[in-house]
Scaffold this motif. Sequence first.
Motif, mmCIF file in Angstrom:
data_model
loop_
_atom_site.group_PDB
_atom_site.id
_atom_site.type_symbol
_atom_site.label_atom_id
_atom_site.label_comp_id
_atom_site.label_asym_id
_atom_site.label_seq_id
_atom_site.Cartn_x
_atom_site.Cartn_y
_atom_site.Cartn_z
ATOM 1 N N ALA A 241 16.530 33.155 25.476
ATOM 2 C CA ALA A 241 16.778 32.076 26.432
ATOM 3 C C ALA A 241 16.241 32.454 27.801
ATOM 4 N N ASN A 242 15.301 31.664 28.323
ATOM 5 C CA ASN A 242 14.822 31.831 29.693
ATOM 6 C C ASN A 242 15.800 31.107 30.621
ATOM 7 N N ILE A 243 16.313 31.810 31.622
ATOM 8 C CA ILE A 243 17.359 31.264 32.477
ATOM 9 C C ILE A 243 16.885 31.201 33.922
ATOM 10 N N VAL A 244 17.051 30.041 34.560
ATOM 11 C CA VAL A 244 16.799 29.883 35.990
ATOM 12 C C VAL A 244 18.028 29.212 36.593
ATOM 13 N N ALA A 257 10.687 26.662 43.197
ATOM 14 C CA ALA A 257 9.292 26.760 43.637
ATOM 15 C C ALA A 257 8.693 28.127 43.356
ATOM 16 N N ALA A 258 9.422 29.204 43.618
ATOM 17 C CA ALA A 258 8.868 30.549 43.426
ATOM 18 C C ALA A 258 8.585 30.830 41.966
ATOM 19 N N THR A 262 4.618 31.252 40.057
ATOM 20 C CA THR A 262 4.166 32.385 39.238
ATOM 21 C C THR A 262 3.316 31.916 38.071
ATOM 22 N N TYR A 263 3.727 30.822 37.450
ATOM 23 C CA TYR A 263 3.068 30.361 36.230
ATOM 24 C C TYR A 263 2.169 29.146 36.445
ATOM 25 N N ASN A 264 2.102 28.653 37.683
ATOM 26 C CA ASN A 264 1.389 27.401 37.949
ATOM 27 C C ASN A 264 1.971 26.260 37.119
ATOM 28 N N TRP A 265 3.288 26.203 37.059
ATOM 29 C CA TRP A 265 3.994 25.203 36.272
ATOM 30 C C TRP A 265 4.453 24.052 37.150
ATOM 31 N N SER A 266 4.470 22.872 36.557
ATOM 32 C CA SER A 266 5.164 21.744 37.161
ATOM 33 C C SER A 266 6.655 21.890 36.870
ATOM 34 N N PRO A 302 13.092 35.123 35.273
ATOM 35 C CA PRO A 302 11.692 35.287 35.673
ATOM 36 C C PRO A 302 11.433 36.212 36.857
ATOM 37 N N ARG A 303 12.310 36.243 37.871
ATOM 38 C CA ARG A 303 12.010 37.011 39.086
ATOM 39 C C ARG A 303 12.988 38.182 39.265
#
Length: 323
Positions: A241-244, A257-258, A262-266, A302-303
Amino acid sequence: MTIRFGTFVPQGWRLDLMEIADPIEKYEAMTQVARVVDGMPAYDSIWIYDHFHTVPRIEQEAVFEAWTITAALARDTQRVKVGQMVTCIGYRNPALAAKIASTVDVLSHGRLYCGIGAGWYEHEWRAYGYGFPETRDRMRAFREATQIMVKMWTEETPTFEGEYFHIRGAINEPRGVQKPYPSLWIGGGGEQVTLKLVAQYGNACNVMGDPATLQQKFAILRGHCEQVGRNYDDIIRSSNANIVFVRPGDDLEQATAAVRATYNWSLDDLMRNSIVGTPEQVVERLQVLADAGVNYFITYFPRIAYDHTPLHIFAEEVIPHVS
């Protein structure tokens, strides 16, 4: 089975060390995350990936080799298990992979989670000179490799003659600390090969998908277990699971935004690839997956190389509420 949790450390593969220039400092950022997790009893494990080229885009960026850092992180920590999700069988002869795993199981004092899978990242396969066999061949080779690794861990002078691999009296000493062999995590949801291997040999599986897909895959795994006389409930059923995290009332565009940069994602890309929300919303999302049969979650923040806060939020505000 009680639900348990692990987390990936920043390794570079997912462009998560890009803001650090010096390779030594990159490594120290990675191992600092490992040490923080090691000091938090809520987490059972730390994880790394077995990849050479970055995603979601290919960059000239550091990606630390999986088994080298598995060994290093095992010595940098004292408590947590250390695993790979997953070792690509196509990158190492399976007898050698078993030997490496045995060595790490010893130096970690039995804290190894040995993850294996058939592999999928075609670009790095070809770049490193491995070719890229058809799916049929990769899966058949994966089956043989799994059998060889188990033999290397359990027999004194194992022999195996296969279509893709063979061993002829290979000696593997020491064979590891855990018995009958290092904890074996088999990644993938293939119904005719992968899940059968889980039922035969695996301590754990790692399956991705929505709740309906997970329920389907686990039902198939249960059937395979019944066929070989294995207790289905003895197998750990893990998912990633990717968690933000965001705070209530946050503007999602600004708050994420940060990560998206990193991934150039919308924002749509991020929402599709991650669980984005408050701790309460993350609990709700994970609980649905737990109700579908997942009893081990491996998280990715991610960060985390730059800010350890999400580790603490997850441990204190999410883990106690998922059951």
